[in-house]
Each structure stands twice: as structure tokens, then as C-alpha cells.
Design a protein around this motif. Structure first.
Motif, PDB file in Angstrom:
ATOM      1  N   ASP A   9       3.831  11.596  11.274  1.00 11.67           N
ATOM      2  CA  ASP A   9       3.664  10.483  12.220  1.00 11.67           C
ATOM      3  C   ASP A   9       2.201  10.064  12.411  1.00 11.67           C
ATOM      4  N   GLU A  10       1.382  10.230  11.378  1.00 16.06           N
ATOM      5  CA  GLU A  10      -0.025   9.871  11.461  1.00 16.06           C
ATOM      6  C   GLU A  10      -0.370   8.599  10.694  1.00 16.06           C
ATOM      7  N   CYS A  11       0.596   7.698  10.514  1.00 13.91           N
ATOM      8  CA  CYS A  11       0.302   6.498   9.728  1.00 13.91           C
ATOM      9  C   CYS A  11      -0.835   5.695  10.344  1.00 13.91           C
ATOM     10  N   ALA A  39      -2.533  17.996  17.959  1.00 14.56           N
ATOM     11  CA  ALA A  39      -1.817  17.233  16.924  1.00 14.56           C
ATOM     12  C   ALA A  39      -1.486  15.850  17.452  1.00 14.56           C
ATOM     13  N   TRP A  40      -1.656  14.842  16.601  1.00 19.96           N
ATOM     14  CA  TRP A  40      -1.348  13.457  16.961  1.00 19.96           C
ATOM     15  C   TRP A  40       0.114  13.311  17.360  1.00 19.96           C
ATOM     16  N   ALA A  98       8.399   2.020  13.911  1.00 25.60           N
ATOM     17  CA  ALA A  98       7.396   1.218  13.192  1.00 25.60           C
ATOM     18  C   ALA A  98       6.654   2.081  12.179  1.00 25.60           C
ATOM     19  N   HIS A  99       6.005   1.393  11.252  1.00 22.60           N
ATOM     20  CA  HIS A  99       5.185   2.073  10.246  1.00 22.60           C
ATOM     21  C   HIS A  99       3.968   1.202   9.951  1.00 22.60           C
ATOM     22  N   ALA A 100       2.772   1.803  10.039  1.00 23.01           N
ATOM     23  CA  ALA A 100       1.523   1.087   9.794  1.00 23.01           C
ATOM     24  C   ALA A 100       0.987   1.435   8.411  1.00 23.01           C
ATOM     25  N   MET A 101       0.438   0.432   7.752  1.00 24.56           N
ATOM     26  CA  MET A 101      -0.155   0.601   6.431  1.00 24.56           C
ATOM     27  C   MET A 101      -1.395  -0.272   6.351  1.00 24.56           C
ATOM     28  N   ILE A 108      -0.721  -3.133  -0.838  1.00 23.11           N
ATOM     29  CA  ILE A 108      -0.406  -2.321   0.331  1.00 23.11           C
ATOM     30  C   ILE A 108      -0.760  -0.870   0.026  1.00 23.11           C
ATOM     31  N   TYR A 109      -1.507  -0.254   0.933  1.00 21.26           N
ATOM     32  CA  TYR A 109      -1.887   1.149   0.846  1.00 21.26           C
ATOM     33  C   TYR A 109      -1.058   1.910   1.877  1.00 21.26           C
ATOM     34  N   ASP A 110       0.120   2.333   1.458  1.00 24.81           N
ATOM     35  CA  ASP A 110       1.061   3.034   2.340  1.00 24.81           C
ATOM     36  C   ASP A 110       0.672   4.510   2.376  1.00 24.81           C
ATOM     37  N   PRO A 111       0.369   5.058   3.570  1.00 25.60           N
ATOM     38  CA  PRO A 111      -0.034   6.460   3.641  1.00 25.60           C
ATOM     39  C   PRO A 111       1.087   7.447   3.285  1.00 25.60           C
ATOM     40  N   ASN A 112       2.282   6.939   2.993  1.00 21.43           N
ATOM     41  CA  ASN A 112       3.372   7.771   2.505  1.00 21.43           C
ATOM     42  C   ASN A 112       3.510   7.699   0.988  1.00 21.43           C
TER      43      ASN A 112
END
Length: 142
Positions: A9-11, A39-40, A98-101, A108-112
Motif C-alpha cells: 500500500d505504498e503506491c 509503516a505507511w 485507488a492506485h497512484a502511479m 506510466i511508471y506503475d510501482p507494481n
């Protein structure tokens, strides 16, 4: 931009790191200092939306990037968003998660993910991967 992988959950932290040219670990350590939480994910569970966005704004300010508040974003439909320039793209799913990138010059630089991709590739692969439908897309340029 260098892709940063997120922790659980650190996006949002990973996006700040990418936009600021930092590592996710550097931003996570600063978030720990600001929140007092180790932890975030814990901070997200014990804080209200205002505290979370205040912390995100403080992190952005520390790293010299404009605030990434979703309420200041350009709202688009689920069609292809304009990803010219550099900034954050936030996906709101129909289940209200939601998901942030990060994005830069159409990628798109998706942290996943392991590599930056276009909107067409991201939306095709990830909508199937998450088993969710997109409700709304927010684009914030910095």
C-alpha cells in the motif's frame, strides 16, 4: 524517471519518490519521521483522509514537487488520459479503492510493475489483473 517498486500500500510514496528522483526507501523513512508510524500501511489504517493528504503534501514540499492532492487533479473519463509531461495518474476503481502511479512523456511508471508502459498496455493488462473496473482517472502534472 526511474521506476520505484512499492511496499504494501505504498503506491503514493513510490510516486513521490519517482517524481522527486529519490528511492522509495528514502521517502518511506521520511514518512516514518513525519507520521511517527513504523509503516505507511499502519498510518493509513489509523489516520483520516485529511492527515494522510497533509502528510503527502508535506512529503511533496520536502522534495520540491507540487502537492499531489487528487482534488486538484484534472478528471478524465476512463478513456485514454493525456499523459504529456510529467506527474501522477490516479485510478479510482469502482470498489472505491485507488492506485497512484507516476507518468512521464506518455509512459506510466506503475510501482507494481517492472517496466514503464503506455496507457493502452497498462489499462488492458491491469484491469484484468486487478479484476476491477475503472471508475475515474485523475491526472496531475507537476
Amino acid at each position: 524517471m526511474i521506476l520505484q517498486r512499492q511496499g504494501h500500500d505504498e503506491c503514493q510514496l513510490a510516486v513521490i519518490a519517482m517524481l522527486a528522483g529519490k528511492t522509495n526507501k528514502e521517502v518511506a523513512i521520511e514518512a516514518q519521521k513525519l507520521t511517527g508510524c513504523v509503516a505507511w500501511i499502519y498510518f493509513l489504517t489509523v489516520s483520516n483522509r485529511e492527515k494522510i493528504w497533509a502528510t503527502v503534501s508535506a512529503l511533496c514540499h520536502k522534495y520540491g514537487i507540487p502537492s499531489l492532492l487528487v482534488i486538484n487533479a484534472i478528471t478524465t473519463s476512463t478513456n485514454k488520459p493525456d499523459l504529456t509531461g510529467k506527474g501522477q495518474i490516479t485510478i479510482w476503481w469502482t470498489d472505491n479503492t485507488a492506485h497512484a502511479m507516476a507518468f512521464e512523456d506518455g509512459l506510466i511508471y506503475d510501482p507494481n510493475s517492472d517496466t514503464p508502459v503506455t496507457w493502452e498496455i497498462w489499462s488492458t493488462v491491469n484491469v484484468k489483473l486487478y479484476y476491477k473496473s475503472i471508475k475515474q482517472v485523475f491526472v496531475q502534472r507537476i
